[in-house]
Design a protein around this motif. Structure first.
Motif, PDB file in Angstrom:
ATOM      1  N   ASN A  16      -4.153   1.816  -4.173  1.00 14.09           N
ATOM      2  CA  ASN A  16      -4.772   0.494  -4.017  1.00 14.09           C
ATOM      3  C   ASN A  16      -5.843   0.132  -5.043  1.00 14.09           C
ATOM      4  O   ASN A  16      -6.998  -0.117  -4.674  1.00 14.09           O
ATOM      5  N   PRO A  17      -5.483   0.084  -6.306  1.00 15.34           N
ATOM      6  CA  PRO A  17      -6.443  -0.451  -7.287  1.00 15.34           C
ATOM      7  C   PRO A  17      -6.741  -1.910  -6.942  1.00 15.34           C
ATOM      8  O   PRO A  17      -5.963  -2.556  -6.235  1.00 15.34           O
ATOM      9  N   ILE A  18      -7.853  -2.404  -7.427  1.00  8.66           N
ATOM     10  CA  ILE A  18      -8.239  -3.783  -7.067  1.00  8.66           C
ATOM     11  C   ILE A  18      -8.905  -4.529  -8.222  1.00  8.66           C
ATOM     12  O   ILE A  18      -9.694  -3.950  -8.969  1.00  8.66           O
ATOM     13  N   TRP A  19      -8.517  -5.770  -8.404  1.00  8.04           N
ATOM     14  CA  TRP A  19      -9.275  -6.747  -9.200  1.00  8.04           C
ATOM     15  C   TRP A  19      -8.956  -8.105  -8.593  1.00  8.04           C
ATOM     16  O   TRP A  19      -8.056  -8.190  -7.749  1.00  8.04           O
ATOM     17  N   LEU A  20      -9.684  -9.157  -8.992  1.00  9.31           N
ATOM     18  CA  LEU A  20      -9.457 -10.465  -8.373  1.00  9.31           C
ATOM     19  C   LEU A  20      -9.221 -11.539  -9.432  1.00  9.31           C
ATOM     20  O   LEU A  20      -9.962 -11.603 -10.430  1.00  9.31           O
ATOM     21  N   MET A  21      -8.224 -12.370  -9.199  1.00  9.48           N
ATOM     22  CA  MET A  21      -8.007 -13.479 -10.120  1.00  9.48           C
ATOM     23  C   MET A  21      -9.234 -14.390 -10.105  1.00  9.48           C
ATOM     24  O   MET A  21      -9.773 -14.664  -9.044  1.00  9.48           O
ATOM     25  N   ARG A  22      -9.637 -14.801 -11.273  1.00  9.44           N
ATOM     26  CA  ARG A  22     -10.842 -15.627 -11.516  1.00  9.44           C
ATOM     27  C   ARG A  22     -12.113 -14.877 -11.098  1.00  9.44           C
ATOM     28  O   ARG A  22     -13.089 -15.511 -10.667  1.00  9.44           O
TER      29      ARG A  22
END
Ligand code: 1CP
Length: 333
Positions: A16-22
């Motif tokens: 579960n890597p994570i980043w967020l659009m915008r």
């Protein structure tokens, strides 16, 4: 190997890597502070020092697994020579299309016009803050850029009837975009982008000629990114058939929007998935947030999955809710 590469290349599950659009943008007070004294958005995108700082702001706060460069999909029309302005409380406003002028831009002119974006990437590439993280470069998909270039303002109220009237113009712009988007992709990869994301934010507006506007132009770019040895993520927001899209276009990973039923989708998909959570959930409460996040993590338990949203994070999002989101995803076992 970075966590996202493990998902993409090794098809690892349960990390579960994570980043967020915008993620680099208006919900962050430190971004709004910079923006206050930098009214010209295009100039800000071309200001290498500030763009670098803004790119790293969400990484420093939340430790996301990827940074996405602070830039905009409309930098490509700008680089080709169409004027682009961002007006307060209105959004983008593009200038007249002078095809004679746009058609005369050379690869060198274009690269020169956007050189600060490439310098931004090469500076960030070795940043201490990005150790074991990905550095995401991006483009707008040809359809979405065509929409902005012809409509000249956001199509949020729909497209006018005469949008399609000049077929010659449409074909010329699509050709131009294929050429310059490839140059932009190549320049970003050469400068250090480890992944390319293709944003087709207005794909949901396509109602006919799907081959011409969606599949063919996207496939051409996806194949190009792959030929350079870099993974490519597609985000065809709002289309009705994600399964058909992935079968035809074959991106390395597909970013789903929040209208997609993940449970149903997973039955038919054999590529890694990213995203899905409705950004509006971040405006509700922590209990609901947890419930919705866990829903996605459970469904994708045995599938390579990168946590992200189903569209960009909303400007009114409280920073505290983002901390909560990261904690829930990181602590999920
Ligand atoms: O302060 C401000 O008003 C500027 C707001 C802003 C920001 C922070 C704009 C104007 N663009 C950006 C940065 C941006 N845009 C990034 C890098 C930062 C990050 O993601 O963390 C990226 C990847 C984009 C991509 C982008 N720009 C898209 C695709 C993604 C999406 O959200 O659908 C689109 C459609 C745009 C056009 C655009 N740029 C800016 C706005 C307000 C818009 C949307 C206009 C509209 O409603 O049509």
């Amino acid at each position: 190997m970075t966590p996202i590469e493990k998902c993409l290349i090794n098809k690892s599950t349960n990390i579960n890597p994570i980043w967020l659009m915008r993620q680099a943008g208006r919900y962050l007070p430190e971004f709004r502070e910079i923006r206050k004294s930098n009214q010209d958005f295009i100039k800000l995108c071309l200001n290498q020092t500030l763009a670098e700082e803004i790119t790293l702001q969400p990484i420093k706060r939340f430790g996301f697994d990827a940074a996405i460069i602070f830039s905009d999909i409309l930098m490509v029309p700008y680089g080709i020579g169409q004027t682009v302005q961002f007006k307060k409380n209105f959004g983008p406003s593009l200038g007249n299309l002078e095809l004679d002028k746009l058609g005369n831009i050379t690869k060198n002119d274009f690269t020169e016009n956007l050189s600060s974006i490439y310098k931004l990437l090469s500076n960030l590439k070795n940043s201490k803050d990005l150790e074991n993280k990905d550095l995401i470069g991006f483009i707008g998909a040809p359809w979405t850029l065509l929409v902005y270039m012809i409509n000249r303002v956001s199509p949020k109220n729909g497209l006018s009837q005469d949008f399609f009237k000049d077929e010659v113009l449409i074909n010329e712009i699509l050709n131009l975009l294929d050429k310059f988007l490839k140059i932009h992709i190549q320049n970003q990869i050469n400068a250090g982008a480890t992944i390319i994301q293709i944003f087709d934010s207005w794909a949901g507006l396509i109602q006919k000629d799907f081959d011409k506007f969606l599949y063919n132009p996207t496939l051409s770019l996806v194949n190009y990114v792959k030929s350079l040895g870099v993974p490519v993520i597609c985000f065809p927001r709002g289309i009705s058939d994600y399964v058909k899209f992935t079968k035809i276009v074959k991106p390395s990973m597909i970013n789903i929007d929040y209208n997609v039923d993940p449970k149903n989708l997973i039955k038919y998909l054999d590529i890694p998935v990213q995203g899905g959570l409705d950004p509006k959930i971040l405006l509700s409460n922590k209990e609901n947030l947890k419930k919705q996040i866990i829903k996605y993590l459970e469904i994708f338990k045995d599938h390579p999955y990168v946590f992200n949203l189903g569209h960009g994070i909303l400007p009114e999002t409280q920073v505290e809710m983002v901390y909560e989101l990261v904690e829930i995803v990181r602590n999920y076992k």
